[in-house]
Design an enzyme around this catalytic site. Structure first.
Site, PDB file in Angstrom:
ATOM      1  N   ASP A 112      -5.525   3.297   8.137  1.00 20.54           N
ATOM      2  CA  ASP A 112      -6.966   3.064   8.288  1.00 20.54           C
ATOM      3  C   ASP A 112      -7.341   1.596   8.453  1.00 20.54           C
ATOM      4  O   ASP A 112      -8.492   1.279   8.709  1.00 20.54           O
ATOM      5  CB  ASP A 112      -7.728   3.630   7.083  1.00 20.54           C
ATOM      6  CG  ASP A 112      -7.655   5.152   7.020  1.00 20.54           C
ATOM      7  OD1 ASP A 112      -7.036   5.751   7.923  1.00 20.54           O
ATOM      8  OD2 ASP A 112      -8.209   5.734   6.080  1.00 20.54           O
ATOM      9  N   GLY A 124       0.819  -1.199   0.000  1.00 18.92           N
ATOM     10  CA  GLY A 124       0.000   0.000   0.000  1.00 18.92           C
ATOM     11  C   GLY A 124       0.856   1.252   0.000  1.00 18.92           C
ATOM     12  O   GLY A 124       1.742   1.403   0.829  1.00 18.92           O
ATOM     13  N   GLU A 129     -17.756  18.311   3.300  1.00 17.27           N
ATOM     14  CA  GLU A 129     -16.993  18.921   2.211  1.00 17.27           C
ATOM     15  C   GLU A 129     -17.656  18.667   0.863  1.00 17.27           C
ATOM     16  O   GLU A 129     -17.744  19.572   0.015  1.00 17.27           O
ATOM     17  CB  GLU A 129     -15.552  18.403   2.231  1.00 17.27           C
ATOM     18  CG  GLU A 129     -14.813  18.899   3.477  1.00 17.27           C
ATOM     19  CD  GLU A 129     -13.329  18.564   3.510  1.00 17.27           C
ATOM     20  OE1 GLU A 129     -12.546  19.384   4.013  1.00 17.27           O
ATOM     21  OE2 GLU A 129     -12.950  17.469   3.060  1.00 17.27           O
ATOM     22  N   PHE A 138      -0.735   7.263   2.535  1.00 14.32           N
ATOM     23  CA  PHE A 138       0.078   8.086   3.429  1.00 14.32           C
ATOM     24  C   PHE A 138       0.968   7.245   4.338  1.00 14.32           C
ATOM     25  O   PHE A 138       2.137   7.553   4.533  1.00 14.32           O
ATOM     26  CB  PHE A 138      -0.830   8.983   4.270  1.00 14.32           C
ATOM     27  CG  PHE A 138      -1.441  10.094   3.490  1.00 14.32           C
ATOM     28  CD1 PHE A 138      -0.682  11.182   3.117  1.00 14.32           C
ATOM     29  CD2 PHE A 138      -2.769  10.057   3.107  1.00 14.32           C
ATOM     30  CE1 PHE A 138      -1.231  12.218   2.385  1.00 14.32           C
ATOM     31  CE2 PHE A 138      -3.333  11.081   2.374  1.00 14.32           C
ATOM     32  CZ  PHE A 138      -2.565  12.170   2.004  1.00 14.32           C
ATOM     33  N   GLY A 139       0.423   6.159   4.898  1.00 14.25           N
ATOM     34  CA  GLY A 139       1.187   5.336   5.827  1.00 14.25           C
ATOM     35  C   GLY A 139       2.311   4.587   5.136  1.00 14.25           C
ATOM     36  O   GLY A 139       3.481   4.694   5.523  1.00 14.25           O
TER      37      GLY A 139
END
Lengths: 446, 446
Positions: free
Chosen positions: B304, B10, B175, B13-14
């Site tokens: 997540d 993956g 948003e 971000f992580g």
């Protein structure tokens, strides 16, 4: 005709120019009237830069502008996104997916599609480059080929994946081959660990004796040299015998490749064949000197759908035709009730033509003078920026070009492979847009 | 372990933060080793701005950066685009579409997908917003609804088409609803002739008593007020009973709508369920304090996918986890042969959270202080620009924002309806990428 109904089919260069010219006249003359512009997309596409979307230099919205946005200041113009089914020239109606629309004047500006010279199966193996979806599809195919080459262990397959064949040595083929060579040799160069993208084979296959046959011979030779300098394997005198699954069959050899791009021909929009009008060998409409259809004084055809001797199938010609037809309609509608019996014939003003071959190289043929090298390249940049519609798009494209020129890292190397596949098929807009019309199909099958 | 094999699954971000941290350490320490980063896409996606792609403010390449490009300066990192099939934690292998890959250390950072609380059919009626393809799909759906509303004669259908329901009052829902309201009321306002986009109904449906439950109550109320000011119909205490074809069923009423957007929940990546590890009620992995899996000291899960008390599912938390896990691995591999017995637990440093509500309005909750109004909005802009990867992307997004702010004409109002449908299905890259593995299927069926 106090309130004439004008219908323009197609918002490419020709149709949009006709619409704008008429819209300005309506506004200036304060005439009542309504103009309907129909297109199957919601945007006008700047096709001359489409190859840069295909080769990851630009993104779609850079070269596509919403039609409604372009024409919002003309209250007489109604924009409709719809699929055209056909024309009834007797009843004077355009037949749309959503019903029939009557017209007093009709302008056909539907453009061209990729043509495979009657080889129906070839389209399954080779992508053309006429629509934004084609460009995205080619970009995905190119980027995915490098990704797969990196991960496969099969050397034969890797070689196939690192071979790209472009068929057709006209401007589109030359520009595509040059841009792909630069993508492989300069952009992707350091991105991979197991493959060397600079070793990718890019072939440009041309049946005739030279590239860019619409240009003077010298410029064709220069383009060939430049492409060879970028590492493109240019094959002249090499008509394609057959296209098959992952292979291009030439007389002398069969080339195994994962990526076949077709830039060898276009056909007029399929609806051209439905009109009761003579056509040339390639199916383009033969129109009268004023660009109206024989026997239909209020119906005009312009742009890549028509064949007019001495007029090339390029954007400036379509725009000139659009302006001409708008002028004919304006004079028809002008003061006085008697319409002019004699209409001006269309005259093409040759502004030249040009093609780029990668970074800082281009050929241009302007007013009987041949240019090449950086001068031609700068002229190409400036002219394309100038004609690109919308200030936002100009700034955005100028930034992308400058950035890519300085860094060799163009911005759109994004492989949208889940596009259209990640979600159930019924959610694709083109499917859902028709669902409501057929209530019987809306049940369990979805 | 002289040459450890680290696999990161993956590139969100992580995963990307872990890869960069390890890549820098490899370069600095001149250690041998190899790090494999696997993702199903070729790009890192800046998810916090995804709603702007969905609402035609930005284009895909603005918020997506090729992973290879981000990591090209780390020679030890190999990037592989592939589909992960599963994990064999006993054999210490990652099972890919293209074969098994052994690891010494494994970092799971697969993120989350849209979750429908176990209502399997709801996904057919409501689009989530987690992937770039989701954003394009939503953009198409929104723009097409206005196009169809303009051309239909059926008033009931027109009303359905001009109704958008956003389910879920968290940051994504807020948003999205705000951006859609601005699109309808300000951007599309003058584009149509028969419909008035400013009359479009935009509903935000929330089961609970207020919006933005992760924020202090006051900010939730401010967001609600701002949305109402933009014309959004905010419905609190309104749990969704059912989603059906073109309708949202609430306890008190059924809302007919052509567009249902789902921002009410996410689930961890489906592969989380395949791991022999305890999970929380929503399926997220329960990890040890050092973020390793119980019983598997060399396997970590971050972002997540995991549930860590007090840590929200936002990008900064995933990045901190990525950095933490990289640090644990580095200390494991550090000088000396004895690996540290005790590892540092992960500590979340709360940097705050924020959400925008349309033009010049935002709420922010930073270090126990609540901000709103233009100050919060500018902070939101600055922080998102700062964290967006790639200078090109920063400039491009800044330009698009400035342009849209000044002109109310954002650049990406392009309806790609022929995407994935204009060409035969087999040409979609995700289909063709697998063809070579199954020679038996490559015949007449395509």
């Amino acid at each position: 005709m106090s309130s004439p109904r004008i219908v323009i089919c197609g918002a490419g260069f020709g149709g949009l120019t006709a619409a704008r010219t008429l819209g300005e006249w309506f506004s200036r003359s304060r005439r009542a009237g309504n103009l309907l512009l129909i297109d199957k997309e919601n945007y006008h596409l700047f096709q001359p830069l489409l190859y840069q979307v295909a080769t990851a230099g630009l993104s779609g919205p850079d070269i596509a502008v919403p039609i409604r946005s372009i024409l919002r200041r003309f209250p007489q113009i109604i924009v409709r996104m719809d699929d055209i089914r056909g024309f009834d020239l007797q009843k004077e109606e355009v037949l749309l997916e959503g019903g029939a629309v009557p017209y007093d004047y009709l302008v056909l500006a539907l453009g061209a599609i990729t043509g495979y010279f009657g080889h129906a199966t070839w389209s399954e193996h080779a992508s053309g480059l006429k629509a934004l979806s084609d460009a995205h599809q080619i970009r995905n195919q190119l980027l995915l080929a490098f990704e797969e080459a990196e991960s496969t262990e099969d050397l034969r397959k890797r070689e196939e994946l690192l071979t790209v064949v472009v068929v057709g040595g006209g401007p589109t083929g030359v520009e595509l081959a040059g841009a792909i060579a630069e993508l492989a040799r300069r952009v992707l160069r350091r991105d991979f660990r197991r493959i060397d993208p600079t070793k990718a084979r890019i072939l440009l296959i041309e049946a005739g004796s030279r590239l860019l046959t619409q240009f003077p011979e010298r410029l064709g030779r220069i383009a060939e040299q430049k492409l060879r300098g970028l590492g493109v394997d240019v094959r002249l005198f090499s008509p394609v015998q057959d296209l098959r699954e992952r292979s291009v069959v030439l007389a002398a050899e069969t080339i195994r490749t994962a990526t076949i791009l077709w830039a060898a021909g276009v056909s007029p929009h399929p609806l051209a064949a439905s009109l009761p009008v003579p056509r040339d060998r390639s199916g383009r409409l033969l129109v009268l000197p004023d660009l109206s259809l024989p026997g239909h004084r209020n119906v005009f055809a312009i742009g890549d759908m028509v064949s007019v001797p001495g007029v090339p199938a390029i954007a400036p010609a379509a725009m000139q035709m659009g302006r001409h037809v708008a002028g004919v309609i304006i004079r028809d509608l002008g003061p006085g009730t008697a319409r002019p019996e004699n209409r001006d014939p269309f005259h093409y003003r040759d502004k030249g033509m040009m093609a780029t071959i990668g970074r800082a190289a281009a050929v241009a043929w302007i007013g009987r003078a041949a240019f090449n090298g950086p001068v031609a390249w700068f002229a190409w940049l400036a002219i394309h920026l100038a004609f690109l519609i919308g200030f936002r798009n100009k700034v955005s494209v100028l930034f992308e070009w400058t950035w890519a020129y300085l860094t060799y890292r163009p911005g759109a190397r994004i492989l949208l492979r889940s596009e259209g596949t990640g979600r159930p098929k019924r959610r694709s807009p083109s499917a859902s847009s028709r669902i409501e019309d057929r209530p019987g199909t809306s049940g369990s099958s979805r």
